[in-house]
Design a protein around this motif. Structure first.
Motif, PDB file in Angstrom:
ATOM      1  N   THR A  35      -1.164  18.619   2.371  1.00 27.47           N
ATOM      2  CA  THR A  35      -0.739  17.229   2.168  1.00 27.47           C
ATOM      3  C   THR A  35      -1.931  16.359   1.786  1.00 27.47           C
ATOM      4  O   THR A  35      -1.834  15.527   0.873  1.00 27.47           O
ATOM      5  N   ALA A  36      -3.059  16.551   2.441  1.00 28.09           N
ATOM      6  CA  ALA A  36      -4.264  15.782   2.118  1.00 28.09           C
ATOM      7  C   ALA A  36      -4.735  16.076   0.696  1.00 28.09           C
ATOM      8  O   ALA A  36      -5.116  15.163  -0.050  1.00 28.09           O
ATOM      9  N   ARG A  37      -4.696  17.332   0.310  1.00 26.03           N
ATOM     10  CA  ARG A  37      -5.076  17.709  -1.063  1.00 26.03           C
ATOM     11  C   ARG A  37      -4.172  17.011  -2.072  1.00 26.03           C
ATOM     12  O   ARG A  37      -4.630  16.409  -3.042  1.00 26.03           O
ATOM     13  N   TYR A  38      -2.859  17.049  -1.818  1.00 27.09           N
ATOM     14  CA  TYR A  38      -1.894  16.401  -2.707  1.00 27.09           C
ATOM     15  C   TYR A  38      -2.131  14.894  -2.739  1.00 27.09           C
ATOM     16  O   TYR A  38      -2.064  14.264  -3.800  1.00 27.09           O
ATOM     17  N   ALA A  39      -2.407  14.309  -1.584  1.00 28.20           N
ATOM     18  CA  ALA A  39      -2.643  12.865  -1.504  1.00 28.20           C
ATOM     19  C   ALA A  39      -3.797  12.458  -2.414  1.00 28.20           C
ATOM     20  O   ALA A  39      -3.680  11.498  -3.193  1.00 28.20           O
ATOM     21  N   VAL A  40      -4.898  13.165  -2.337  1.00 29.08           N
ATOM     22  CA  VAL A  40      -6.071  12.836  -3.148  1.00 29.08           C
ATOM     23  C   VAL A  40      -5.765  13.052  -4.631  1.00 29.08           C
ATOM     24  O   VAL A  40      -6.082  12.193  -5.470  1.00 29.08           O
ATOM     25  N   GLU A  41      -5.131  14.166  -4.963  1.00 29.50           N
ATOM     26  CA  GLU A  41      -4.811  14.462  -6.366  1.00 29.50           C
ATOM     27  C   GLU A  41      -3.889  13.417  -6.982  1.00 29.50           C
ATOM     28  O   GLU A  41      -3.906  13.206  -8.193  1.00 29.50           O
ATOM     29  N   HIS A  42      -3.059  12.791  -6.162  1.00 27.73           N
ATOM     30  CA  HIS A  42      -2.068  11.839  -6.670  1.00 27.73           C
ATOM     31  C   HIS A  42      -2.389  10.386  -6.310  1.00 27.73           C
ATOM     32  O   HIS A  42      -1.538   9.509  -6.424  1.00 27.73           O
ATOM     33  N   GLY A  43      -3.623  10.133  -5.888  1.00 28.99           N
ATOM     34  CA  GLY A  43      -4.099   8.772  -5.701  1.00 28.99           C
ATOM     35  C   GLY A  43      -3.629   8.047  -4.449  1.00 28.99           C
ATOM     36  O   GLY A  43      -3.659   6.821  -4.400  1.00 28.99           O
ATOM     37  N   PHE A  44      -3.230   8.786  -3.431  1.00 35.37           N
ATOM     38  CA  PHE A  44      -2.849   8.153  -2.164  1.00 35.37           C
ATOM     39  C   PHE A  44      -4.092   8.001  -1.298  1.00 35.37           C
ATOM     40  O   PHE A  44      -4.766   8.979  -0.992  1.00 35.37           O
ATOM     41  N   GLY A  45      -4.361   6.798  -0.873  1.00 39.84           N
ATOM     42  CA  GLY A  45      -5.496   6.546   0.003  1.00 39.84           C
ATOM     43  C   GLY A  45      -5.149   6.689   1.465  1.00 39.84           C
ATOM     44  O   GLY A  45      -6.011   6.553   2.332  1.00 39.84           O
ATOM     45  N   LEU A  46      -3.867   6.965   1.742  1.00 40.21           N
ATOM     46  CA  LEU A  46      -3.402   7.055   3.118  1.00 40.21           C
ATOM     47  C   LEU A  46      -2.288   8.090   3.209  1.00 40.21           C
ATOM     48  O   LEU A  46      -1.437   8.187   2.324  1.00 40.21           O
ATOM     49  N   MET A  47      -2.310   8.851   4.287  1.00 43.07           N
ATOM     50  CA  MET A  47      -1.262   9.831   4.552  1.00 43.07           C
ATOM     51  C   MET A  47      -0.883   9.785   6.022  1.00 43.07           C
ATOM     52  O   MET A  47      -1.611   9.247   6.849  1.00 43.07           O
ATOM     53  N   ALA A  48       0.280  10.336   6.325  1.00 46.22           N
ATOM     54  CA  ALA A  48       0.773  10.434   7.699  1.00 46.22           C
ATOM     55  C   ALA A  48       1.661  11.659   7.768  1.00 46.22           C
ATOM     56  O   ALA A  48       1.880  12.341   6.760  1.00 46.22           O
ATOM     57  N   LEU A  96       8.004   2.811   8.474  1.00 42.97           N
ATOM     58  CA  LEU A  96       6.948   2.598   7.482  1.00 42.97           C
ATOM     59  C   LEU A  96       7.358   1.756   6.281  1.00 42.97           C
ATOM     60  O   LEU A  96       6.526   1.018   5.722  1.00 42.97           O
ATOM     61  N   CYS A  97       8.610   1.859   5.859  1.00 41.68           N
ATOM     62  CA  CYS A  97       9.027   1.204   4.610  1.00 41.68           C
ATOM     63  C   CYS A  97       8.793  -0.310   4.557  1.00 41.68           C
ATOM     64  O   CYS A  97       8.470  -0.821   3.481  1.00 41.68           O
ATOM     65  N   PRO A  98       8.906  -1.055   5.627  1.00 41.47           N
ATOM     66  CA  PRO A  98       8.624  -2.487   5.498  1.00 41.47           C
ATOM     67  C   PRO A  98       7.168  -2.800   5.124  1.00 41.47           C
ATOM     68  O   PRO A  98       6.887  -3.834   4.532  1.00 41.47           O
ATOM     69  N   GLU A  99       6.243  -1.904   5.449  1.00 40.05           N
ATOM     70  CA  GLU A  99       4.825  -2.158   5.196  1.00 40.05           C
ATOM     71  C   GLU A  99       4.217  -1.325   4.072  1.00 40.05           C
ATOM     72  O   GLU A  99       3.160  -1.675   3.549  1.00 40.05           O
ATOM     73  N   TYR A 100       4.843  -0.206   3.733  1.00 39.24           N
ATOM     74  CA  TYR A 100       4.266   0.739   2.780  1.00 39.24           C
ATOM     75  C   TYR A 100       5.279   1.176   1.730  1.00 39.24           C
ATOM     76  O   TYR A 100       6.479   1.212   1.995  1.00 39.24           O
ATOM     77  N   ALA A 101       4.752   1.557   0.570  1.00 34.50           N
ATOM     78  CA  ALA A 101       5.538   2.263  -0.434  1.00 34.50           C
ATOM     79  C   ALA A 101       5.432   3.741  -0.049  1.00 34.50           C
ATOM     80  O   ALA A 101       4.376   4.359  -0.224  1.00 34.50           O
ATOM     81  N   VAL A 102       6.495   4.301   0.501  1.00 38.40           N
ATOM     82  CA  VAL A 102       6.465   5.644   1.089  1.00 38.40           C
ATOM     83  C   VAL A 102       6.893   6.698   0.066  1.00 38.40           C
ATOM     84  O   VAL A 102       7.916   6.555  -0.601  1.00 38.40           O
ATOM     85  N   THR A 103       6.099   7.744  -0.020  1.00 37.37           N
ATOM     86  CA  THR A 103       6.495   8.957  -0.738  1.00 37.37           C
ATOM     87  C   THR A 103       6.537  10.068   0.290  1.00 37.37           C
ATOM     88  O   THR A 103       5.525  10.366   0.935  1.00 37.37           O
ATOM     89  N   LYS A 105       0.836  -1.200   0.000  1.00 37.93           N
ATOM     90  CA  LYS A 105       0.000   0.000   0.000  1.00 37.93           C
ATOM     91  C   LYS A 105       0.873   1.253   0.000  1.00 37.93           C
ATOM     92  O   LYS A 105       1.878   1.336   0.709  1.00 37.93           O
ATOM     93  N   ALA A 106       0.465   2.248  -0.777  1.00 38.77           N
ATOM     94  CA  ALA A 106       1.191   3.514  -0.859  1.00 38.77           C
ATOM     95  C   ALA A 106       0.733   4.450   0.256  1.00 38.77           C
ATOM     96  O   ALA A 106      -0.443   4.480   0.610  1.00 38.77           O
ATOM     97  N   ILE A 107       1.682   5.207   0.786  1.00 34.94           N
ATOM     98  CA  ILE A 107       1.381   6.207   1.808  1.00 34.94           C
ATOM     99  C   ILE A 107       2.131   7.493   1.469  1.00 34.94           C
ATOM    100  O   ILE A 107       3.296   7.450   1.062  1.00 34.94           O
ATOM    101  N   LEU A 108       1.450   8.617   1.610  1.00 30.07           N
ATOM    102  CA  LEU A 108       2.082   9.918   1.453  1.00 30.07           C
ATOM    103  C   LEU A 108       2.441  10.408   2.846  1.00 30.07           C
ATOM    104  O   LEU A 108       1.570  10.541   3.708  1.00 30.07           O
ATOM    105  N   LEU A 109       3.712  10.659   3.056  1.00 26.12           N
ATOM    106  CA  LEU A 109       4.214  11.064   4.367  1.00 26.12           C
ATOM    107  C   LEU A 109       4.616  12.529   4.351  1.00 26.12           C
ATOM    108  O   LEU A 109       5.574  12.908   3.684  1.00 26.12           O
ATOM    109  N   HIS A 110       3.847  13.360   5.063  1.00 23.84           N
ATOM    110  CA  HIS A 110       4.250  14.757   5.221  1.00 23.84           C
ATOM    111  C   HIS A 110       5.551  14.770   6.015  1.00 23.84           C
ATOM    112  O   HIS A 110       5.630  14.195   7.105  1.00 23.84           O
ATOM    113  N   ILE A 111       6.573  15.423   5.468  1.00 25.57           N
ATOM    114  CA  ILE A 111       7.879  15.510   6.126  1.00 25.57           C
ATOM    115  C   ILE A 111       8.118  16.946   6.566  1.00 25.57           C
ATOM    116  O   ILE A 111       8.116  17.864   5.745  1.00 25.57           O
ATOM    117  N   CYS A 112       8.343  17.128   7.851  1.00 22.15           N
ATOM    118  CA  CYS A 112       8.657  18.463   8.365  1.00 22.15           C
ATOM    119  C   CYS A 112      10.148  18.763   8.228  1.00 22.15           C
ATOM    120  O   CYS A 112      10.535  19.909   8.058  1.00 22.15           O
TER     121      CYS A 112
END
Length: 177
Positions: free
Chosen positions: A98-111, A21-28, A2-9
């Protein structure tokens, strides 16, 4: 996976979270921080975040650097202390984007990596992330990444990778404090 979009501070906070996260998700990793001041500091932190993503096996994406957006949400809150009323507005700005970007780019999950920092309260950040995700049409993975030695681990990995570690939260007001 599963892909996840990770907001990075910042790069240091991203280290531990990507490692978990990387063992369980494809992280961007998504670097979205219009609050960072001055611009030179923004670019230094962005480059550190990109390096962390490259070295730990995550993709990297970046929002436009629009500091005027931060100053708009901070208007009237300039004298607030660190962790005062200004900070939740800053979190909201970044997590909504980040949520807007996630939806626009097809991420069903963010953190977000925001809860790694010892001064960042998961009880404030996670509800904002959940609301931003819900309103945009995605999901938010709530976590307190500093727990179970997360902050210590982020420091350790940052040292091992030679990642720049900043000395203030990021905004002009935290730099002043």
């Amino acid at each position: 996976m599963k892909a996840i979009l990770l907001h990075i501070c910042c790069g240091p906070c991203a280290t531990h979270v990507i490692d978990v996260l990387c063992p369980e998700y494809a992280v961007t990793g998504y670097f979205c921080n219009p609050n960072i001041h001055p611009a030179e500091e923004y670019y230094r932190r962005r480059d550190a975040a990109r390096t962390v993503c490259e070295r730990l096996g995550a993709e990297f994406a970046e929002a436009l650097y629009e500091p005027e957006r931060f100053f708009e949400v901070a208007r009237g809150l300039e004298t607030e202390p660190e962790n005062g009323a200004r900070c939740p507005e800053c979190y909201r700005l970044r997590l909504e984007e980040t949520a807007r970007y996630a939806v626009e780019h097809g991420f069903g999950l963010m953190a977000s990596t925001l809860t790694v920092g010892p001064m960042k309260r998961a009880g404030v950040i996670n509800p904002i992330g959940e609301e931003a995700a819900r309103n945009a049409g995605t999901e938010f993975l709530a976590a307190d990444w500093k727990k179970r030695d997360g902050f210590r681990r982020s420091c350790q990995i940052s040292r091992e990778l030679g990642i720049y570690r900043q000395h203030y939260c990021g905004c002009a007001f935290s730099m002043r404090d």
